[in-house]
Enzyme design. Structure first.
Site, PDB file in Angstrom:
ATOM      1  N   SER A 184       0.193  -2.419  -2.166  1.00 38.35           N
ATOM      2  CA  SER A 184      -1.266  -2.283  -2.173  1.00 38.35           C
ATOM      3  C   SER A 184      -1.836  -3.030  -0.975  1.00 38.35           C
ATOM      4  O   SER A 184      -1.098  -3.663  -0.220  1.00 38.35           O
ATOM      5  CB  SER A 184      -1.843  -2.872  -3.463  1.00 38.35           C
ATOM      6  OG  SER A 184      -1.803  -4.286  -3.386  1.00 38.35           O
ATOM      7  N   LYS A 185      -3.138  -2.965  -0.848  1.00 40.28           N
ATOM      8  CA  LYS A 185      -3.839  -3.603   0.270  1.00 40.28           C
ATOM      9  C   LYS A 185      -3.439  -5.067   0.451  1.00 40.28           C
ATOM     10  O   LYS A 185      -3.448  -5.577   1.554  1.00 40.28           O
ATOM     11  CB  LYS A 185      -5.354  -3.545   0.013  1.00 40.28           C
ATOM     12  CG  LYS A 185      -5.988  -2.226   0.345  1.00 40.28           C
ATOM     13  CD  LYS A 185      -7.108  -2.429   1.359  1.00 40.28           C
ATOM     14  CE  LYS A 185      -7.380  -1.219   2.215  1.00 40.28           C
ATOM     15  NZ  LYS A 185      -6.268  -0.842   3.079  1.00 40.28           N
ATOM     16  N   ARG A 186      -3.139  -5.731  -0.674  1.00 37.06           N
ATOM     17  CA  ARG A 186      -2.744  -7.143  -0.596  1.00 37.06           C
ATOM     18  C   ARG A 186      -1.589  -7.365   0.379  1.00 37.06           C
ATOM     19  O   ARG A 186      -1.442  -8.422   0.956  1.00 37.06           O
ATOM     20  CB  ARG A 186      -2.278  -7.634  -1.966  1.00 37.06           C
ATOM     21  CG  ARG A 186      -3.347  -8.151  -2.869  1.00 37.06           C
ATOM     22  CD  ARG A 186      -2.753  -8.551  -4.191  1.00 37.06           C
ATOM     23  NE  ARG A 186      -1.999  -7.440  -4.797  1.00 37.06           N
ATOM     24  CZ  ARG A 186      -0.747  -7.500  -5.192  1.00 37.06           C
ATOM     25  NH1 ARG A 186      -0.072  -8.613  -5.057  1.00 37.06           N
ATOM     26  NH2 ARG A 186      -0.146  -6.457  -5.719  1.00 37.06           N
ATOM     27  N   HIS A 187      -0.746  -6.362   0.499  1.00 42.38           N
ATOM     28  CA  HIS A 187       0.453  -6.528   1.327  1.00 42.38           C
ATOM     29  C   HIS A 187       0.182  -6.287   2.808  1.00 42.38           C
ATOM     30  O   HIS A 187       1.008  -6.603   3.646  1.00 42.38           O
ATOM     31  CB  HIS A 187       1.548  -5.571   0.853  1.00 42.38           C
ATOM     32  CG  HIS A 187       1.996  -5.841  -0.545  1.00 42.38           C
ATOM     33  ND1 HIS A 187       1.597  -5.077  -1.617  1.00 42.38           N
ATOM     34  CD2 HIS A 187       2.791  -6.809  -1.052  1.00 42.38           C
ATOM     35  CE1 HIS A 187       2.135  -5.556  -2.728  1.00 42.38           C
ATOM     36  NE2 HIS A 187       2.859  -6.602  -2.413  1.00 42.38           N
ATOM     37  N   GLY A 188      -0.952  -5.708   3.136  1.00 41.41           N
ATOM     38  CA  GLY A 188      -1.261  -5.384   4.534  1.00 41.41           C
ATOM     39  C   GLY A 188      -1.806  -3.971   4.586  1.00 41.41           C
ATOM     40  O   GLY A 188      -2.258  -3.442   3.573  1.00 41.41           O
TER      41      GLY A 188
END
Ligand code: GLU
Length: 538
Positions: free
Chosen positions: A268-272
Protein backbone atom coordinates in the site's frame (compact mmCIF):
# COMPACT_ATOMS: atom_id res chain seq x y z
CA UNK A 1 -22.55 -18.99 -26.13
CA UNK A 2 -21.59 -22.18 -24.28
CA UNK A 3 -18.08 -22.84 -23.07
CA UNK A 4 -16.63 -26.29 -22.67
CA UNK A 5 -14.52 -26.39 -19.52
CA UNK A 6 -11.88 -28.84 -20.73
CA UNK A 7 -10.65 -27.87 -24.17
CA UNK A 8 -11.21 -24.30 -25.15
CA UNK A 9 -11.31 -23.41 -28.79
CA UNK A 10 -9.53 -20.25 -27.81
CA UNK A 11 -8.42 -18.76 -24.53
CA UNK A 12 -10.22 -15.52 -23.70
CA UNK A 13 -9.31 -13.64 -20.56
CA UNK A 14 -9.77 -10.12 -19.34
CA UNK A 15 -8.66 -7.29 -17.14
CA UNK A 16 -11.78 -5.80 -15.56
CA UNK A 17 -10.81 -2.77 -13.51
CA UNK A 18 -13.24 -0.50 -11.73
CA UNK A 19 -12.21 3.09 -12.50
CA UNK A 20 -12.37 4.20 -8.87
CA UNK A 21 -8.69 5.00 -8.47
CA UNK A 22 -5.36 5.30 -10.25
CA UNK A 23 -3.83 2.21 -11.81
CA UNK A 24 -1.45 0.65 -9.32
CA UNK A 25 1.02 -2.22 -9.06
CA UNK A 26 -1.64 -4.78 -8.14
CA UNK A 27 -3.80 -3.85 -11.12
CA UNK A 28 -0.83 -3.90 -13.46
CA UNK A 29 0.13 -7.36 -12.23
CA UNK A 30 -3.40 -8.68 -12.88
CA UNK A 31 -3.56 -7.04 -16.31
CA UNK A 32 -0.07 -8.26 -17.22
CA UNK A 33 -0.70 -11.87 -16.21
CA UNK A 34 -3.94 -11.94 -18.19
CA UNK A 35 -2.16 -10.37 -21.16
CA UNK A 36 0.70 -12.86 -20.97
CA UNK A 37 -1.58 -15.82 -20.49
CA UNK A 38 -3.67 -14.91 -23.54
CA UNK A 39 -0.52 -14.35 -25.59
CA UNK A 40 1.06 -17.60 -24.42
CA UNK A 41 -2.00 -19.52 -25.58
CA UNK A 42 -2.67 -17.63 -28.80
CA UNK A 43 -5.84 -16.28 -27.22
CA UNK A 44 -7.53 -12.94 -26.78
CA UNK A 45 -6.99 -10.40 -24.02
CA UNK A 46 -9.99 -8.21 -23.29
CA UNK A 47 -10.37 -4.97 -21.37
CA UNK A 48 -13.70 -4.41 -19.65
CA UNK A 49 -14.54 -1.33 -17.63
CA UNK A 50 -16.52 -2.21 -14.52
CA UNK A 51 -17.84 1.27 -13.91
CA UNK A 52 -21.11 0.53 -12.13
CA UNK A 53 -19.99 1.99 -8.79
CA UNK A 54 -21.05 5.52 -9.70
CA UNK A 55 -20.26 7.05 -6.30
CA UNK A 56 -16.55 6.34 -6.63
CA UNK A 57 -16.34 6.68 -10.42
CA UNK A 58 -14.27 9.46 -11.94
CA UNK A 59 -13.61 10.03 -15.62
CA UNK A 60 -9.99 10.92 -14.86
CA UNK A 61 -9.41 7.35 -13.65
CA UNK A 62 -10.57 6.04 -17.01
CA UNK A 63 -8.12 8.35 -18.76
CA UNK A 64 -5.40 7.25 -16.35
CA UNK A 65 -6.11 3.63 -17.28
CA UNK A 66 -5.74 4.33 -21.01
CA UNK A 67 -2.65 6.50 -20.55
CA UNK A 68 -0.98 3.95 -18.29
CA UNK A 69 -1.39 1.01 -20.63
CA UNK A 70 -0.48 3.05 -23.71
CA UNK A 71 2.72 4.06 -21.93
CA UNK A 72 3.44 0.46 -20.93
CA UNK A 73 2.80 -0.76 -24.46
CA UNK A 74 0.19 -3.30 -23.33
CA UNK A 75 -2.67 -3.51 -25.80
CA UNK A 76 -5.96 -5.36 -25.61
CA UNK A 77 -7.49 -7.31 -28.48
CA UNK A 78 -11.00 -6.28 -27.57
CA UNK A 79 -12.17 -3.43 -25.40
CA UNK A 80 -13.31 0.17 -25.28
CA UNK A 81 -11.95 2.04 -28.27
CA UNK A 82 -10.66 -1.17 -29.87
CA UNK A 83 -14.05 -2.79 -30.33
CA UNK A 84 -14.82 -6.48 -30.74
CA UNK A 85 -17.81 -8.73 -31.25
CA UNK A 86 -18.75 -8.96 -27.55
CA UNK A 87 -19.08 -5.24 -26.85
CA UNK A 88 -19.87 -2.79 -25.54
CA UNK A 89 -17.00 -3.30 -23.10
CA UNK A 90 -18.11 -0.62 -20.64
CA UNK A 91 -20.59 -1.89 -18.08
CA UNK A 92 -22.53 1.37 -17.77
CA UNK A 93 -23.46 0.89 -21.43
CA UNK A 94 -24.93 -2.54 -20.72
CA UNK A 95 -27.46 -1.74 -17.99
CA UNK A 96 -30.54 -3.06 -19.80
CA UNK A 97 -28.83 -6.41 -20.16
CA UNK A 98 -28.19 -6.86 -16.44
CA UNK A 99 -31.77 -5.93 -15.60
CA UNK A 100 -33.06 -8.45 -18.09
CA UNK A 101 -30.86 -11.23 -16.69
CA UNK A 102 -31.72 -10.42 -13.05
CA UNK A 103 -35.43 -10.48 -13.84
CA UNK A 104 -35.05 -13.74 -15.66
CA UNK A 105 -33.47 -15.28 -12.55
CA UNK A 106 -36.29 -13.96 -10.39
CA UNK A 107 -38.86 -15.40 -12.80
CA UNK A 108 -37.15 -18.78 -12.42
CA UNK A 109 -37.18 -18.51 -8.61
CA UNK A 110 -33.38 -18.37 -8.41
CA UNK A 111 -33.56 -14.78 -7.26
CA UNK A 112 -36.23 -12.68 -5.60
CA UNK A 113 -37.51 -9.14 -5.24
CA UNK A 114 -36.62 -7.50 -1.96
CA UNK A 115 -38.66 -4.52 -0.78
CA UNK A 116 -36.67 -3.79 2.38
CA UNK A 117 -35.75 -0.13 2.62
CA UNK A 118 -32.27 1.16 3.24
CA UNK A 119 -33.49 2.32 6.68
CA UNK A 120 -34.67 -1.17 7.57
CA UNK A 121 -31.36 -2.69 6.54
CA UNK A 122 -29.47 -0.08 8.52
CA UNK A 123 -31.64 -0.70 11.60
CA UNK A 124 -31.05 -4.45 11.21
CA UNK A 125 -27.32 -3.90 11.11
CA UNK A 126 -27.37 -1.63 14.17
CA UNK A 127 -29.58 -4.03 16.10
CA UNK A 128 -27.24 -6.93 15.45
CA UNK A 129 -24.24 -4.90 16.36
CA UNK A 130 -25.85 -3.87 19.66
CA UNK A 131 -26.76 -7.49 20.44
CA UNK A 132 -23.28 -8.60 19.34
CA UNK A 133 -25.05 -11.11 17.19
CA UNK A 134 -22.91 -13.39 15.05
CA UNK A 135 -25.38 -13.05 12.17
CA UNK A 136 -24.31 -10.70 9.42
CA UNK A 137 -25.94 -9.34 6.33
CA UNK A 138 -29.51 -9.57 5.23
CA UNK A 139 -32.07 -11.58 7.26
CA UNK A 140 -33.80 -12.91 4.14
CA UNK A 141 -37.14 -11.37 5.12
CA UNK A 142 -38.36 -11.06 1.49
CA UNK A 143 -37.09 -14.44 0.33
CA UNK A 144 -40.45 -16.19 0.58
CA UNK A 145 -42.93 -13.53 -0.44
CA UNK A 146 -45.36 -15.24 -2.82
CA UNK A 147 -44.76 -14.52 -6.49
CA UNK A 148 -48.14 -12.87 -7.08
CA UNK A 149 -47.58 -10.40 -4.24
CA UNK A 150 -44.11 -9.62 -5.51
CA UNK A 151 -45.41 -8.97 -9.01
CA UNK A 152 -48.22 -6.75 -7.70
CA UNK A 153 -45.95 -4.63 -5.49
CA UNK A 154 -43.29 -4.23 -8.19
CA UNK A 155 -45.94 -3.28 -10.77
CA UNK A 156 -47.31 -0.68 -8.35
CA UNK A 157 -43.89 0.93 -8.43
CA UNK A 158 -42.66 -0.10 -4.96
CA UNK A 159 -38.88 0.30 -4.79
CA UNK A 160 -37.06 -3.02 -4.76
CA UNK A 161 -33.80 -4.77 -5.31
CA UNK A 162 -33.28 -8.24 -6.75
CA UNK A 163 -31.37 -10.67 -4.53
CA UNK A 164 -29.79 -14.01 -5.31
CA UNK A 165 -31.35 -16.98 -3.56
CA UNK A 166 -28.38 -18.81 -2.10
CA UNK A 167 -29.40 -22.50 -1.98
CA UNK A 168 -29.78 -23.54 1.65
CA UNK A 169 -31.74 -26.78 1.61
CA UNK A 170 -30.03 -29.96 2.65
CA UNK A 171 -29.22 -32.48 0.01
CA UNK A 172 -28.62 -36.05 1.12
CA UNK A 173 -28.07 -34.90 4.68
CA UNK A 174 -25.12 -32.62 3.86
CA UNK A 175 -25.59 -28.86 4.04
CA UNK A 176 -25.21 -27.27 0.62
CA UNK A 177 -21.64 -26.56 -0.15
CA UNK A 178 -20.20 -24.80 -3.15
CA UNK A 179 -17.12 -26.39 -4.62
CA UNK A 180 -14.80 -25.28 -7.38
CA UNK A 181 -11.20 -25.85 -8.37
CA UNK A 182 -8.91 -22.88 -8.35
CA UNK A 183 -6.14 -23.32 -10.92
CA UNK A 184 -3.53 -22.28 -8.38
CA UNK A 185 -5.03 -23.05 -4.97
CA UNK A 186 -6.75 -26.33 -5.79
CA UNK A 187 -10.14 -27.47 -4.49
CA UNK A 188 -12.07 -24.77 -2.66
CA UNK A 189 -15.16 -25.66 -0.62
CA UNK A 190 -17.45 -23.08 0.85
CA UNK A 191 -20.50 -23.77 2.99
CA UNK A 192 -23.41 -21.84 1.51
CA UNK A 193 -24.42 -20.86 5.02
CA UNK A 194 -21.16 -18.87 5.21
CA UNK A 195 -21.81 -16.96 2.01
CA UNK A 196 -23.13 -13.41 2.27
CA UNK A 197 -26.90 -14.07 2.75
CA UNK A 198 -28.66 -13.49 -0.54
CA UNK A 199 -26.56 -10.69 -1.97
CA UNK A 200 -28.15 -7.97 -4.07
CA UNK A 201 -27.80 -8.49 -7.81
CA UNK A 202 -29.72 -5.47 -9.05
CA UNK A 203 -29.95 -2.30 -7.00
CA UNK A 204 -33.14 -0.26 -6.64
CA UNK A 205 -31.75 2.33 -9.09
CA UNK A 206 -31.49 -0.35 -11.76
CA UNK A 207 -27.70 -0.64 -11.56
CA UNK A 208 -26.23 -4.11 -11.20
CA UNK A 209 -23.87 -5.01 -8.38
CA UNK A 210 -20.35 -6.16 -9.19
CA UNK A 211 -21.37 -9.83 -8.84
CA UNK A 212 -24.17 -9.76 -11.39
CA UNK A 213 -22.42 -7.62 -13.98
CA UNK A 214 -19.17 -9.55 -13.64
CA UNK A 215 -20.80 -12.97 -14.11
CA UNK A 216 -23.13 -11.92 -16.93
CA UNK A 217 -20.27 -10.26 -18.79
CA UNK A 218 -17.75 -13.04 -18.30
CA UNK A 219 -20.35 -15.38 -19.73
CA UNK A 220 -21.49 -13.18 -22.64
CA UNK A 221 -17.91 -12.25 -23.50
CA UNK A 222 -16.90 -15.90 -23.64
CA UNK A 223 -14.27 -15.56 -20.92
CA UNK A 224 -12.56 -18.90 -20.40
CA UNK A 225 -10.13 -17.97 -17.62
CA UNK A 226 -10.51 -15.50 -14.78
CA UNK A 227 -7.12 -14.54 -13.39
CA UNK A 228 -7.66 -12.05 -10.60
CA UNK A 229 -6.36 -10.86 -7.25
CA UNK A 230 -6.80 -13.12 -4.26
CA UNK A 231 -9.01 -10.59 -2.52
CA UNK A 232 -11.79 -11.71 -4.88
CA UNK A 233 -11.64 -15.33 -3.72
CA UNK A 234 -14.50 -14.89 -1.18
CA UNK A 235 -16.76 -13.68 -4.02
CA UNK A 236 -16.11 -16.70 -6.17
CA UNK A 237 -18.43 -19.24 -4.45
CA UNK A 238 -21.20 -16.73 -4.92
CA UNK A 239 -20.29 -16.35 -8.58
CA UNK A 240 -20.28 -20.13 -9.00
CA UNK A 241 -23.80 -20.25 -7.54
CA UNK A 242 -24.83 -17.50 -9.96
CA UNK A 243 -23.45 -19.42 -12.95
CA UNK A 244 -25.38 -22.49 -11.83
CA UNK A 245 -28.53 -20.44 -11.35
CA UNK A 246 -28.24 -19.22 -14.93
CA UNK A 247 -27.45 -22.71 -16.14
CA UNK A 248 -24.07 -21.65 -17.46
CA UNK A 249 -20.62 -23.28 -17.17
CA UNK A 250 -18.33 -21.09 -15.17
CA UNK A 251 -14.90 -20.07 -16.45
CA UNK A 252 -11.78 -21.45 -14.83
CA UNK A 253 -10.70 -19.37 -11.85
CA UNK A 254 -7.16 -18.60 -10.83
CA UNK A 255 -6.61 -16.33 -7.87
CA UNK A 256 -3.19 -14.76 -8.05
CA UNK A 257 -0.72 -14.67 -5.16
CA UNK A 258 -0.91 -11.59 -2.96
CA UNK A 259 1.59 -8.75 -3.32
CA UNK A 260 3.07 -7.64 0.00
CA UNK A 261 5.42 -4.94 1.17
CA UNK A 262 8.65 -6.02 2.83
CA UNK A 263 6.97 -5.94 6.24
CA UNK A 264 4.64 -8.73 5.11
CA UNK A 265 1.61 -6.43 4.96
CA UNK A 266 -0.45 -5.92 1.82
CA UNK A 267 1.37 -3.50 -0.50
CA UNK A 268 0.00 0.00 0.00
CA UNK A 269 0.95 3.66 -0.06
CA UNK A 270 2.72 3.19 3.27
CA UNK A 271 5.43 1.27 1.46
CA UNK A 272 6.12 3.98 -1.13
CA UNK A 273 4.86 4.67 -4.63
CA UNK A 274 2.21 2.24 -5.76
CA UNK A 275 0.46 4.11 -8.57
CA UNK A 276 1.98 3.55 -11.99
CA UNK A 277 1.72 7.28 -12.63
CA UNK A 278 4.02 7.94 -9.73
CA UNK A 279 6.60 5.42 -10.97
CA UNK A 280 6.39 7.02 -14.39
CA UNK A 281 6.95 10.50 -12.99
CA UNK A 282 9.91 9.28 -10.97
CA UNK A 283 11.68 8.15 -14.09
CA UNK A 284 11.00 4.42 -14.20
CA UNK A 285 11.00 2.83 -17.63
CA UNK A 286 8.02 0.75 -18.74
CA UNK A 287 10.31 -2.19 -19.58
CA UNK A 288 11.61 -2.27 -16.01
CA UNK A 289 8.16 -2.14 -14.45
CA UNK A 290 6.84 -4.85 -16.74
CA UNK A 291 9.84 -7.09 -16.18
CA UNK A 292 9.74 -6.73 -12.42
CA UNK A 293 5.96 -6.93 -12.01
CA UNK A 294 5.88 -10.08 -14.18
CA UNK A 295 8.04 -11.73 -11.51
CA UNK A 296 5.66 -10.90 -8.65
CA UNK A 297 4.31 -14.33 -7.90
CA UNK A 298 5.74 -16.19 -10.89
CA UNK A 299 9.08 -17.76 -11.79
CA UNK A 300 10.25 -18.49 -15.30
CA UNK A 301 13.86 -19.54 -15.80
CA UNK A 302 16.50 -20.19 -13.21
CA UNK A 303 19.25 -17.59 -13.44
CA UNK A 304 17.53 -15.32 -15.96
CA UNK A 305 16.38 -11.94 -14.68
CA UNK A 306 15.80 -9.85 -17.76
CA UNK A 307 12.82 -10.56 -19.98
CA UNK A 308 11.16 -8.58 -22.71
CA UNK A 309 7.38 -8.63 -22.99
CA UNK A 310 7.70 -11.12 -25.86
CA UNK A 311 10.00 -13.40 -23.87
CA UNK A 312 7.55 -13.34 -20.98
CA UNK A 313 4.66 -14.20 -23.29
CA UNK A 314 6.62 -17.18 -24.60
CA UNK A 315 7.25 -18.49 -21.10
CA UNK A 316 4.14 -17.61 -19.14
CA UNK A 317 1.75 -20.31 -17.95
CA UNK A 318 -0.40 -20.95 -14.89
CA UNK A 319 2.15 -23.59 -13.87
CA UNK A 320 4.69 -20.75 -13.46
CA UNK A 321 2.70 -19.16 -10.62
CA UNK A 322 3.78 -19.43 -6.99
CA UNK A 323 1.34 -19.96 -4.17
CA UNK A 324 3.35 -17.94 -1.69
CA UNK A 325 2.74 -14.20 -1.55
CA UNK A 326 5.11 -12.05 -3.57
CA UNK A 327 7.19 -9.39 -1.84
CA UNK A 328 7.50 -6.07 -3.60
CA UNK A 329 11.09 -4.96 -3.32
CA UNK A 330 11.73 -1.35 -4.38
CA UNK A 331 15.49 -1.97 -4.50
CA UNK A 332 15.03 -4.81 -6.94
CA UNK A 333 12.84 -2.65 -9.17
CA UNK A 334 15.49 0.06 -9.03
CA UNK A 335 18.06 -2.47 -10.19
CA UNK A 336 15.86 -3.39 -13.15
CA UNK A 337 15.43 0.26 -14.01
CA UNK A 338 19.19 0.78 -14.07
CA UNK A 339 19.59 -2.27 -16.31
CA UNK A 340 17.06 -1.00 -18.84
CA UNK A 341 18.56 2.49 -18.79
CA UNK A 342 21.94 0.99 -19.72
CA UNK A 343 20.38 -0.89 -22.63
CA UNK A 344 19.27 2.36 -24.28
CA UNK A 345 21.56 3.93 -26.84
CA UNK A 346 22.53 7.57 -26.27
CA UNK A 347 19.88 8.99 -28.60
CA UNK A 348 17.09 6.92 -27.05
CA UNK A 349 18.10 7.77 -23.52
CA UNK A 350 18.40 11.45 -24.38
CA UNK A 351 14.87 11.42 -25.82
CA UNK A 352 13.53 9.83 -22.62
CA UNK A 353 15.44 12.19 -20.37
CA UNK A 354 14.68 15.34 -22.37
CA UNK A 355 11.48 16.34 -20.51
CA UNK A 356 13.27 15.97 -17.17
CA UNK A 357 16.13 18.14 -18.38
CA UNK A 358 13.74 20.74 -19.74
CA UNK A 359 11.77 20.80 -16.51
CA UNK A 360 15.01 21.12 -14.52
CA UNK A 361 15.93 24.20 -16.56
CA UNK A 362 18.99 22.69 -18.19
CA UNK A 363 18.32 24.54 -21.43
CA UNK A 364 17.12 27.78 -19.86
CA UNK A 365 14.33 28.86 -17.60
CA UNK A 366 10.95 27.29 -17.83
CA UNK A 367 7.29 28.01 -17.21
CA UNK A 368 5.12 26.75 -14.40
CA UNK A 369 7.25 25.61 -11.45
CA UNK A 370 4.61 23.10 -10.33
CA UNK A 371 5.44 21.12 -13.45
CA UNK A 372 9.07 20.68 -12.50
CA UNK A 373 9.98 17.05 -12.71
CA UNK A 374 6.77 16.00 -14.39
CA UNK A 375 7.45 15.01 -17.95
CA UNK A 376 3.94 14.84 -19.34
CA UNK A 377 1.17 17.35 -19.72
CA UNK A 378 0.33 20.54 -21.48
CA UNK A 379 2.84 22.67 -19.60
CA UNK A 380 5.63 20.84 -21.40
CA UNK A 381 4.99 23.09 -24.37
CA UNK A 382 6.23 26.01 -22.31
CA UNK A 383 9.56 24.36 -21.67
CA UNK A 384 12.46 25.58 -23.79
CA UNK A 385 13.80 23.36 -26.52
CA UNK A 386 17.55 22.82 -26.44
CA UNK A 387 19.64 24.64 -29.04
CA UNK A 388 21.51 22.39 -31.50
CA UNK A 389 24.67 22.83 -29.41
CA UNK A 390 22.81 21.96 -26.19
CA UNK A 391 21.29 18.95 -27.90
CA UNK A 392 24.73 17.71 -28.96
CA UNK A 393 26.04 18.07 -25.41
CA UNK A 394 22.96 16.40 -24.00
CA UNK A 395 23.19 13.32 -26.23
CA UNK A 396 26.93 12.94 -25.67
CA UNK A 397 26.45 13.29 -21.92
CA UNK A 398 24.30 10.15 -21.87
CA UNK A 399 27.36 7.96 -22.39
CA UNK A 400 28.98 9.54 -19.33
CA UNK A 401 26.16 8.85 -16.90
CA UNK A 402 24.39 5.77 -18.22
CA UNK A 403 26.29 3.44 -15.89
CA UNK A 404 25.78 5.66 -12.87
CA UNK A 405 22.06 6.18 -12.59
CA UNK A 406 18.98 4.18 -11.76
CA UNK A 407 16.36 6.79 -12.71
CA UNK A 408 15.80 9.28 -15.50
CA UNK A 409 15.16 12.08 -13.03
CA UNK A 410 18.72 11.80 -11.71
CA UNK A 411 20.10 12.83 -15.07
CA UNK A 412 19.74 16.65 -15.08
CA UNK A 413 21.61 17.26 -11.83
CA UNK A 414 24.39 14.88 -12.79
CA UNK A 415 25.13 16.76 -16.01
CA UNK A 416 24.13 20.34 -15.21
CA UNK A 417 27.83 21.33 -15.16
CA UNK A 418 28.03 20.65 -18.90
CA UNK A 419 25.49 23.39 -19.61
CA UNK A 420 26.46 26.19 -17.24
CA UNK A 421 29.73 26.96 -15.47
CA UNK A 422 29.39 25.39 -12.04
CA UNK A 423 29.65 27.57 -8.93
CA UNK A 424 33.19 27.48 -7.59
CA UNK A 425 33.33 25.59 -4.30
CA UNK A 426 35.51 26.60 -1.32
CA UNK A 427 39.27 26.35 -1.88
CA UNK A 428 39.62 23.25 0.36
CA UNK A 429 37.41 21.27 -1.98
CA UNK A 430 40.19 21.47 -4.59
CA UNK A 431 42.86 20.01 -2.30
CA UNK A 432 43.90 16.45 -2.98
CA UNK A 433 44.44 14.36 0.17
CA UNK A 434 47.18 15.71 2.43
CA UNK A 435 47.74 18.66 0.09
CA UNK A 436 47.48 22.33 1.02
CA UNK A 437 46.57 25.46 -0.94
CA UNK A 438 50.03 25.92 -2.40
CA UNK A 439 50.15 22.33 -3.61
CA UNK A 440 46.64 22.57 -5.05
CA UNK A 441 47.58 25.72 -6.98
CA UNK A 442 50.65 24.03 -8.39
CA UNK A 443 48.66 20.98 -9.47
CA UNK A 444 45.86 23.02 -10.97
CA UNK A 445 48.33 25.07 -12.96
CA UNK A 446 49.56 21.86 -14.54
CA UNK A 447 45.98 20.70 -15.05
CA UNK A 448 45.01 24.01 -16.61
CA UNK A 449 47.77 23.71 -19.18
CA UNK A 450 46.65 20.20 -20.05
CA UNK A 451 42.89 20.93 -20.14
CA UNK A 452 42.80 22.31 -23.68
CA UNK A 453 44.97 19.65 -25.28
CA UNK A 454 43.19 16.84 -23.41
CA UNK A 455 39.81 18.10 -24.60
CA UNK A 456 40.96 17.83 -28.22
CA UNK A 457 41.97 14.18 -28.25
CA UNK A 458 40.36 10.83 -27.51
CA UNK A 459 39.78 9.82 -23.90
CA UNK A 460 42.58 7.25 -24.07
CA UNK A 461 45.00 9.80 -25.44
CA UNK A 462 43.95 12.29 -22.78
CA UNK A 463 44.60 9.73 -20.10
CA UNK A 464 48.03 8.95 -21.50
CA UNK A 465 48.79 12.65 -21.67
CA UNK A 466 48.01 13.36 -18.04
CA UNK A 467 49.73 10.18 -16.82
CA UNK A 468 52.81 11.31 -18.62
CA UNK A 469 52.67 14.75 -17.06
CA UNK A 470 52.16 13.29 -13.58
CA UNK A 471 55.20 11.10 -14.00
CA UNK A 472 57.35 13.93 -15.31
CA UNK A 473 56.37 16.21 -12.44
CA UNK A 474 56.70 13.47 -9.86
CA UNK A 475 53.12 13.81 -8.61
CA UNK A 476 50.44 11.21 -8.13
CA UNK A 477 47.97 10.91 -11.00
CA UNK A 478 45.00 11.15 -8.59
CA UNK A 479 46.43 14.32 -7.06
CA UNK A 480 46.80 15.92 -10.44
CA UNK A 481 43.27 14.98 -11.47
CA UNK A 482 41.46 16.20 -8.37
CA UNK A 483 41.75 19.98 -8.65
CA UNK A 484 41.12 19.83 -12.40
CA UNK A 485 38.03 17.71 -11.83
CA UNK A 486 36.66 20.21 -9.31
CA UNK A 487 37.44 23.10 -11.67
CA UNK A 488 35.65 21.47 -14.59
CA UNK A 489 32.67 19.85 -12.85
CA UNK A 490 32.34 21.84 -9.61
CA UNK A 491 32.58 18.68 -7.52
CA UNK A 492 35.04 16.01 -6.30
CA UNK A 493 32.63 13.30 -7.41
CA UNK A 494 31.53 13.57 -11.01
CA UNK A 495 31.01 11.73 -14.26
CA UNK A 496 34.26 10.80 -16.06
CA UNK A 497 36.59 13.78 -16.44
CA UNK A 498 38.14 13.00 -19.82
CA UNK A 499 34.73 12.56 -21.43
CA UNK A 500 33.57 15.80 -19.83
CA UNK A 501 36.54 17.70 -21.25
CA UNK A 502 35.83 16.37 -24.71
CA UNK A 503 32.17 17.38 -24.54
CA UNK A 504 33.02 20.88 -23.25
CA UNK A 505 35.77 21.41 -25.82
CA UNK A 506 39.23 22.92 -25.48
CA UNK A 507 38.21 26.52 -24.99
CA UNK A 508 35.61 26.06 -22.27
CA UNK A 509 37.77 23.50 -20.49
CA UNK A 510 40.77 25.82 -20.39
CA UNK A 511 38.56 28.72 -19.36
CA UNK A 512 37.07 26.81 -16.43
CA UNK A 513 40.46 25.64 -15.21
CA UNK A 514 41.81 29.17 -15.49
CA UNK A 515 38.87 30.64 -13.61
CA UNK A 516 39.34 28.16 -10.75
CA UNK A 517 43.06 28.85 -10.63
CA UNK A 518 42.43 32.57 -10.29
CA UNK A 519 40.06 31.89 -7.40
CA UNK A 520 42.56 29.66 -5.62
CA UNK A 521 45.33 32.23 -6.06
CA UNK A 522 43.05 34.89 -4.62
CA UNK A 523 42.58 32.68 -1.56
CA UNK A 524 46.29 32.87 -0.68
CA UNK A 525 46.62 34.99 2.50
CA UNK A 526 48.45 38.32 2.03
CA UNK A 527 52.22 38.14 2.43
CA UNK A 528 52.19 34.40 1.71
CA UNK A 529 52.69 34.51 -1.98
CA UNK A 530 52.35 31.14 -3.57
CA UNK A 531 54.91 30.00 -6.06
CA UNK A 532 56.47 32.65 -8.25
CA UNK A 533 53.84 33.72 -10.72
CA UNK A 534 54.76 32.09 -13.93
CA UNK A 535 51.28 31.97 -15.32
CA UNK A 536 51.75 33.22 -18.81
CA UNK A 537 48.69 31.46 -20.10
CA UNK A 538 51.24 29.08 -21.75
N1 GLU B 1 -13.92 -4.86 -11.07
C1 GLU B 1 -13.16 -5.79 -10.29
C2 GLU B 1 -11.87 -5.08 -9.88
O1 GLU B 1 -11.89 -3.91 -9.77
C3 GLU B 1 -12.91 -7.03 -11.09
C4 GLU B 1 -12.54 -8.23 -10.29
C5 GLU B 1 -12.53 -9.44 -11.21
O2 GLU B 1 -11.56 -9.58 -11.95
O3 GLU B 1 -13.48 -10.17 -11.20
O4 GLU B 1 -10.83 -5.64 -9.65
Amino acid sequence: MEIATKEFAQVRDRYAPSPTGLQHIGGLRTALFNYLFARSRGGKFILRLEDTDRTRFDESFVQNLYDTFAWLGIHWDEGPGTGGSAGPYVQSERLALYKQYAEELAARNKAYYCFCSAQRLEALRAEREAARSSGTGYDRRCRDIPAEETARRAAAGEAHTIRLKIPLTEERGAPPVTVFTDQLLGKIEWKNADINPDPVLLKSDGFPTYHLANVVDDHLMGITHVLRAQEWLPSTPLHVILYHAFGWEHPLFCHLPMVMGQDGKKLSKRHGATSIDEFRRRGYLPEALINYVALLGASYEEGKDLYTLEELAERFGLDKLNKAPAIFDYKKLEWYNGQYIRMKDDEELAALALPYAQAAGLFGLFGAPEDAGFPAGAAQKLLPEPSPEQRRIFVQAMALIKERISFLHEIPEKIRYLFADPALPAAEVFFPKKADLAAAIKLLRLGRDLAGPMASVSEEEAEAMIKDAAEKEGVKLGDLLMPLRVAITGSRVSPPLFGSLRILGAERSRMRAGRALTALEAAVPDGMAAEPHEDTGH
